[in-house]
Scaffold this motif. Structure first.
Motif, PDB file in Angstrom:
ATOM      1  N   GLU A  18      45.459  20.793  26.870  1.00 47.63           N
ATOM      2  CA  GLU A  18      45.103  22.169  26.502  1.00 47.63           C
ATOM      3  C   GLU A  18      43.870  22.230  25.608  1.00 47.63           C
ATOM      4  O   GLU A  18      42.898  22.905  25.939  1.00 47.63           O
ATOM      5  N   THR A  19      43.928  21.558  24.459  1.00 46.04           N
ATOM      6  CA  THR A  19      42.886  21.775  23.440  1.00 46.04           C
ATOM      7  C   THR A  19      42.291  20.472  22.912  1.00 46.04           C
ATOM      8  O   THR A  19      41.854  20.407  21.769  1.00 46.04           O
ATOM      9  N   LEU A  56      52.103  32.343  34.373  1.00 46.64           N
ATOM     10  CA  LEU A  56      50.827  32.020  33.741  1.00 46.64           C
ATOM     11  C   LEU A  56      49.928  31.349  34.771  1.00 46.64           C
ATOM     12  O   LEU A  56      50.352  30.438  35.489  1.00 46.64           O
ATOM     13  N   ASN A  57      48.695  31.803  34.858  1.00 42.15           N
ATOM     14  CA  ASN A  57      47.703  31.239  35.774  1.00 42.15           C
ATOM     15  C   ASN A  57      46.527  30.718  34.963  1.00 42.15           C
ATOM     16  O   ASN A  57      46.178  31.281  33.931  1.00 42.15           O
ATOM     17  N   ALA A  58      45.907  29.653  35.463  1.00 43.92           N
ATOM     18  CA  ALA A  58      44.770  29.075  34.749  1.00 43.92           C
ATOM     19  C   ALA A  58      43.677  28.679  35.720  1.00 43.92           C
ATOM     20  O   ALA A  58      43.948  28.181  36.820  1.00 43.92           O
ATOM     21  N   GLU A  59      42.444  28.922  35.288  1.00 44.37           N
ATOM     22  CA  GLU A  59      41.279  28.363  35.958  1.00 44.37           C
ATOM     23  C   GLU A  59      40.722  27.261  35.071  1.00 44.37           C
ATOM     24  O   GLU A  59      40.545  27.456  33.865  1.00 44.37           O
ATOM     25  N   PHE A  60      40.440  26.102  35.670  1.00 44.44           N
ATOM     26  CA  PHE A  60      39.935  24.962  34.924  1.00 44.44           C
ATOM     27  C   PHE A  60      38.412  24.891  35.028  1.00 44.44           C
ATOM     28  O   PHE A  60      37.794  25.589  35.837  1.00 44.44           O
ATOM     29  N   LYS A  70      39.544  26.806  31.367  1.00 42.63           N
ATOM     30  CA  LYS A  70      38.467  27.757  31.159  1.00 42.63           C
ATOM     31  C   LYS A  70      39.000  29.140  30.833  1.00 42.63           C
ATOM     32  O   LYS A  70      38.466  29.838  29.957  1.00 42.63           O
ATOM     33  N   HIS A  71      40.050  29.546  31.519  1.00 45.73           N
ATOM     34  CA  HIS A  71      40.555  30.916  31.370  1.00 45.73           C
ATOM     35  C   HIS A  71      41.996  30.976  31.860  1.00 45.73           C
ATOM     36  O   HIS A  71      42.367  30.273  32.794  1.00 45.73           O
TER      37      HIS A  71
END
Length: 337
Positions: free
Chosen positions: A235-236, A138-142, A162-163
């Protein structure tokens, strides 16, 4: 003339973590054909250690789903779930079921065949499909433009996501794909249920597999999202229910969510033990206008279960509502014939 055998309604439940088994355990008692699509992007705990040793799909979420749908007696299930507490450097903390899944994955050259064989051994009522036949990252852009790889690292960063997207952990440049059985289940389902579970690290990893997202955009099934009761640290935080749905729709580049289940029962002040349940932040606020603007039908009711100083979904109440929604679909189909 012999009556044609009645077709059981098909329900696909997608997710990971602890929320998925809660729904499946209660759904198993219904007269439905269940398919569980389980995330393969977990990298924490026993699952992560096994993944690093033998490079297989992390087995923890799959193990819990197998137990939720298994028809074996309690003793066999307890053995499958048993987690070593010895001081041995390797075995300490590992669940026997994780080791069995890892072994079968090596024997059958992939997680998908291993889970199908183990499902038969465990007398599973339904179908359990890993979202992919290979381990994914899993990869994330903040929001600040930085990126991270790894589910546990992303959550621990405690930054606004962000994504997210997924990539194969052992291949470069190739887009991950789900096996055809997953796509067929989505396309022939009567109802597709997302959650409950961590939005970015349990639900979206499944949907970010290219052919899975495409199937969700095309399926004629009703797509139902079970919105979380509490926001999740890292996360949320500060998310409303409409924000949860907006993230799902934005990632899928289409308003895919048809119906959202929202808990309206208040969590009592001072009930939550935030040290024990350190991922919980606060109760999700409601934005019914924001949900309607996204074309969602909103089902709001008491879905709350308070236990162990934490706030969770009551699986029985949620499944009762899923069956009610499924009955409405059956009625509309009958009227159209």
């Amino acid at each position: 003339m012999r009556n044609e055998e009645r077709r059981r309604p098909k329900i696909v439940v997608m997710g990971g973590g602890t929320g998925l088994p809660v729904i499946l355990r209660n759904l198993k008692d219904q007269d439905v054909d269940i398919t569980a699509v389980v995330t393969v992007a977990d990298d924490g705990g026993s699952s992560g250690i096994i993944r690093n040793y033998v490079n297989v799909v992390p087995p923890g979420d799959i193990r819990n789903v197998i137990v939720a749908l298994s028809g074996l007696p309690k003793l066999e299930l307890d053995l499958f779930q048993y987690r070593f507490d010895s001081k041995d450097q390797f075995f300490a903390g590992h669940a026997i079921g994780n080791l069995i899944i890892a072994a079968l994955s090596e024997m059958r050259s992939g997680i998908f065949g291993a889970v199908q064989e183990l499902s038969a051994i465990m007398k599973v009522d339904g179908h359990i499909y890993p979202a992919a036949n290979e381990p994914l990252e899993l990869n994330a852009e903040f929001s600040d433009g930085t990126t991270l790889t790894g589910e546990s690292e992303i959550t621990a960063a405690h930054k606004l996501i962000k994504h997210v997207w997924v990539t194969p952990s052992n291949k470069d440049g190739e887009e991950p794909e789900a096996v055809q059985e997953v796509i067929d289940a989505i396309m022939t389902a009567d109802q597709i249920v997302l959650g409950p579970g961590s939005l970015f690290t349990s639900i979206l990893p499944n949907l970010m597999i290219g052919n899975v997202g495409d199937a969700l955009r095309r399926t004629p099934a009703e797509v139902i999202y079970i919105c979380n009761i509490m926001t999740q640290k890292g996360e949320t935080e500060k998310f409303t229910d409409a924000d949860h749905v907006r993230v799902l729709n934005d990632h899928l580049q289409q308003n895919v969510i048809n119906t959202v289940l929202v808990n309206t029962q208040k969590v009592p002040d001072e009930y939550i033990d935030y040290q024990r349940w350190n991922e919980m932040s606060r109760q999700v606020n409601h934005d019914f206008k924001g949900l309607r603007e996204q074309g969602c039908r909103v089902v709001s009711a008491d879905f709350l279960e308070l236990r162990d100083n934490g706030a969770f979904h009551n699986g029985e109440l949620v499944v009762n509502e899923l069956m009610n929604l499924l009955g409405q679909v059956d009625s509309r189909n009958a009227e159209g014939r």
